[in-house]
Design a protein around this motif. Structure first.
Motif, PDB file in Angstrom:
ATOM      1  N   GLY A 109      17.085  14.809  62.934  1.00  0.00           N
ATOM      2  CA  GLY A 109      16.923  16.194  62.535  1.00  0.00           C
ATOM      3  C   GLY A 109      17.856  16.646  61.428  1.00  0.00           C
ATOM      4  O   GLY A 109      18.755  15.917  60.979  1.00  0.00           O
ATOM      5  N   TYR A 111      20.295  19.971  60.550  1.00  0.00           N
ATOM      6  CA  TYR A 111      20.955  21.104  61.182  1.00  0.00           C
ATOM      7  C   TYR A 111      21.796  21.840  60.145  1.00  0.00           C
ATOM      8  O   TYR A 111      22.328  21.237  59.209  1.00  0.00           O
ATOM      9  N   HIS A 142      15.634  28.829  56.560  1.00  0.00           N
ATOM     10  CA  HIS A 142      16.120  27.610  57.214  1.00  0.00           C
ATOM     11  C   HIS A 142      15.037  27.042  58.127  1.00  0.00           C
ATOM     12  O   HIS A 142      14.747  25.839  58.100  1.00  0.00           O
ATOM     13  N   THR A 143      14.466  27.919  58.933  1.00  0.00           N
ATOM     14  CA  THR A 143      13.427  27.484  59.872  1.00  0.00           C
ATOM     15  C   THR A 143      12.217  26.936  59.145  1.00  0.00           C
ATOM     16  O   THR A 143      11.675  25.870  59.509  1.00  0.00           O
ATOM     17  N   TRP A 147      14.859  23.139  59.128  1.00  0.00           N
ATOM     18  CA  TRP A 147      16.262  22.996  59.513  1.00  0.00           C
ATOM     19  C   TRP A 147      16.518  23.789  60.790  1.00  0.00           C
ATOM     20  O   TRP A 147      15.996  24.888  60.966  1.00  0.00           O
ATOM     21  N   ARG A 148      17.346  23.263  61.656  1.00  0.00           N
ATOM     22  CA  ARG A 148      17.745  23.969  62.874  1.00  0.00           C
ATOM     23  C   ARG A 148      19.061  24.682  62.597  1.00  0.00           C
ATOM     24  O   ARG A 148      20.114  24.065  62.488  1.00  0.00           O
ATOM     25  N   LEU A 150      22.210  26.711  63.428  1.00  0.00           N
ATOM     26  CA  LEU A 150      23.066  26.915  64.591  1.00  0.00           C
ATOM     27  C   LEU A 150      23.910  28.165  64.378  1.00  0.00           C
ATOM     28  O   LEU A 150      24.711  28.233  63.442  1.00  0.00           O
TER      29      LEU A 150
END
Length: 290
Positions: A109, A111, A142-143, A147-148, A150
């Motif tokens: 992934g 992040y 981002h989404t 991308w995750r 945080l």
């Protein structure tokens, strides 16, 4: 004196012109870290870190795309972005840039976290709601890129029976001119009970490491930051490093260690203000855990 002034002036013009030519000259820096608490299943984990993209400064989509392709050529297991996607405004990330950033993929992934410029604090907004809406649209970028993001939280990554934790907080700075939106206690909450021996922290501003992480969060073995850009100016070789930013930040570029805790400060993918890089090139970091 006139001749000396002309020489200094001429060298300055040549230097800063050369620096402009270097603004997309991405340098891949590779680091191997041997850390005792790393679980066996994660030995050989290849992390690629990028930071400080500053989309609003770019004037060449293809050059940026080539930089993203260089990230992918490193064959990372995981990609970590440590803040400042934009200079100020979410709309800097237009459709073409969205397509470029969406190319970032990794088996474990992608992040990300936020930097000080992502909040829109440095421009005037017609209302508080407009500023809030800008931040929400940026988070959605981002989404949409896959991308995750945080936000004062952590996740646990697993390989077989082994686990590591990835912690991401909002911008937190020990410097008075920069905000403290991050909440490390909230991000860390519940993590000790999960019995995770190895923890990586994404925190945009490196001053966070010495001011809070080293003092209160001994369980964080590796923190990744950006923010300084190495001031985009200086001497940056394996024998000698110097930049004016070192008089503000003790940790400003590369790898630092205190006991069994490490910090890596990425020199930034993009640029801000001066549209160039003189001596301190834009960076793609490859960290292999061994």
């Amino acid at each position: 004196l006139r001749q000396a002034a002309m020489l200094v002036g001429g060298l300055s013009v040549v230097g800063f012109t050369a620096g402009i030519a270097n603004r997309y000259r991405y340098r891949v820096r590779k680091v191997k870290l041997a850390i005792d608490k790393l679980p066996p299943a994660f030995r050989g984990l290849k992390i690629v870190q990028i930071s400080d993209i500053h989309t609003g400064s770019f004037d060449d989509h293809r050059a940026v795309e080539q930089g993203i392709e260089r990230v992918l050529h490193q064959n990372p297991d995981i990609i970590l972005f440590t803040g400042d996607l934009v200079n100020n405004i979410a709309d800097e990330v237009d459709e073409r840039f969205m397509k470029i950033y969406s190319k970032l993929k990794a088996p474990m992934g992608v992040y990300s976290t936020l930097g000080n410029h992502d909040y829109g604090d440095y421009v005037q907004w017609p209302s508080a709601d407009a500023k809030k809406d800008n931040l929400e649209r940026l988070k959605q970028k981002h989404t949409d890129a896959g991308w995750r993001l945080l936000m004062n939280e952590h996740i646990v990554l697993e390989r077989g029976e082994d686990k590591i934790a990835l912690i991401g907080i909002e911008n937190w700075s020990a410097k008075a001119n920069f905000p403290k939106y991050g909440d490390m206690h909230a991000a860390y909450a519940g993590l000790e009970e999960k019995n995770v021996p190895f923890k990586i922290l994404l925190s945009h501003d490196p001053s966070h490491w010495r001011a809070e992480v080293l003092k209160k969060f001994k369980g964080v073995q590796l923190m990744l930051s950006g923010h300084t850009h190495g001031m985009q100016f200086g001497v940056d070789s394996k024998w000698f490093k110097w930049s004016p930013v070192q008089y503000v930040y003790d940790e400003w570029a590369g790898l630092y260690q205190e006991g069994d805790q490490y910090l890596y400060v990425n020199r930034g993918f993009g640029f801000l203000g001066y549209p160039g890089r003189l001596g301190v090139l834009p960076e793609i970091t490859v960290i292999e855990l061994v």
